[in-house]
Scaffold this active site. Structure first.
Site, PDB file in Angstrom:
ATOM      1  N   ASP A 224       9.306  -0.120   0.667  1.00 13.34           N
ATOM      2  CA  ASP A 224       9.689   1.025   1.517  1.00 13.34           C
ATOM      3  C   ASP A 224      11.175   1.375   1.395  1.00 13.34           C
ATOM      4  OD1 ASP A 224       7.051   0.691   2.529  1.00 13.34           O
ATOM      5  OD2 ASP A 224       7.767  -0.630   4.115  1.00 13.34           O
TER       6      ASP A 224
ATOM      7  N   GLU B  87       1.641   8.651   5.558  1.00 11.38           N
ATOM      8  CA  GLU B  87       2.784   7.888   6.088  1.00 11.38           C
ATOM      9  C   GLU B  87       3.965   8.059   5.144  1.00 11.38           C
ATOM     10  OE1 GLU B  87       1.509   3.774   6.220  1.00 11.38           O
ATOM     11  OE2 GLU B  87       1.331   3.642   4.042  1.00 11.38           O
TER      12      GLU B  87
END
Ligand code: FUB
Length: 326
Positions: free
Chosen positions: A19, A226
């Site tokens: 991420d 997301e």
């Protein structure tokens, strides 16, 4: 410190990272990743396998320099309101302060978004007592615009709990919209001048097709799942995100930071591993995609590694699709 990073290879191998939110601060590249943990605990659609407890900030002077791991920048035990799962963070600079925005479950098991501050980009960061009032779900991405207004984009389906907030309050057993209904999120909230609260209620962002029709919940190749990220290129706002169940990174463009955004296409084809999550940053005169995959762990979904590759725009401002190579 590790060796000079190479395109499409893990930028560090001594820890698992995911991420990546990449920023240029003080002329250097700083990467704010999740810090994946090795464990044999439960693995499910709720995301229990993503059991991260802390953040490490990475930096490099440029792409010819070693990557520096600055060590633990914030641990869940030092966040009064959080209980577990320190998921995808982002950082921003304003008011002579570096802000780390991060999601975690509160003591009721509900994902919230918190802020921690530091005078240095690498931290260590000090968390505020409480999460941002009115915050929910996961994956904050903060854009400080040219006019100094700051926006927090966030949200994630399934384990990220976005479906549970459709009425404005948390409904434990809420399902997502019907396949033929407009898809959910991401969500945007303008941040207060001190970056610690939302100026107003978070609003759903609309992502539309070339005819102006909202993408539908059943359109899993294109709808938001997301990992929102917003960057500016030639005065336009580019919203990019993961399609989750179909594992691509895609993007949409708007003249307004709040949207609506028009869907444009794919940035990265599916990587090894279930999740895909990224950031886009200009460094010196080139653009880069920071992303992750699970190649270093041989495909274990919760043991991921941050990589980067160059990103190219076409003359009309569209982004060339990058074919993932393991
Ligand atoms: O790393 C935990 C979660 O997995 C992130 O918050 C999502 O974006 C996905 O990458």
């Amino acid at each position: 410190m590790t060796n000079t990073p190479k395109q499409n290879e893990p930028i560090v191998k001594h820890i698992y990272t995911a991420d990546p939110s990449a920023h240029v601060f003080e002329g250097k590249l700083y990467i704010y990743p999740s810090h994946d943990l090795e464990h044999d605990g439960p693995d499910n659609d709720n995301g229990d396998q993503y059991a991260m407890e802390d953040y490490h900030v990475l930096s490099m002077d440029d792409f010819n320099s070693p990557v520096v791991d600055h060590g633990e920048a914030l641990h869940v035990k030092d966040v009064p309101w959080a209980s577990k799962q320190m998921w995808a963070p982002d950082a921003a600079y304003k008011n002579d302060t570096y802000y780390l925005f991060f999601p975690a479950r509160d003591h009721d098991g509900i994902f919230r978004i918190g802020v921690a501050t530091s005078k240095r980009p690498e931290g260590p960061f000090t968390a505020k007592e409480s999460y941002i009032p009115g915050s929910f779900s996961i994956d904050p991405a903060v854009l400080v615009d040219d006019d100094n207004k700051a926006y927090c984009y966030f949200g994630g389906l399934w384990g990220g709990q976005l479906e549970k907030w459709q009425t404005g309050t948390f409904v434990e057993d809420a399902e997502g919209p019907a396949e033929t209904a407009p898809a959910l999120g991401p969500v945007i909230a303008e941040l207060s001048d001190d970056m610690l609260t939302f100026k107003s209620e978070p609003q759903d962002i609309s992502i539309v097709d070339e005819n102006g029709n909202p993408l539908l919940a059943g359109d899993e190749e294109r709808r938001f799942f997301e990992g929102a990220w917003v960057h500016k290129y030639n005065g336009l706002y580019y919203l990019s995100y993961s399609t989750g169940t179909t594992h691509s990174l895609v993007y949409a463009v708007s003249e307004n930071p709040q949207g609506p955004f028009e869907y444009k296409g794919k940035i990265l084809t599916p990587v090894l591993g279930w999740t895909t999550h990224h950031s886009i940053v200009q460094f010196q005169d080139k653009w880069y995609l920071f992303y992750h995959d699970a190649s270093l762990s041989g495909g274990v979904n919760h043991k991921r590694s941050v990589k980067f590759t160059e990103l190219t725009y076409n003359e009309d401002g569209t982004i060339q699709t990058i074919e993932y190579q393991e």
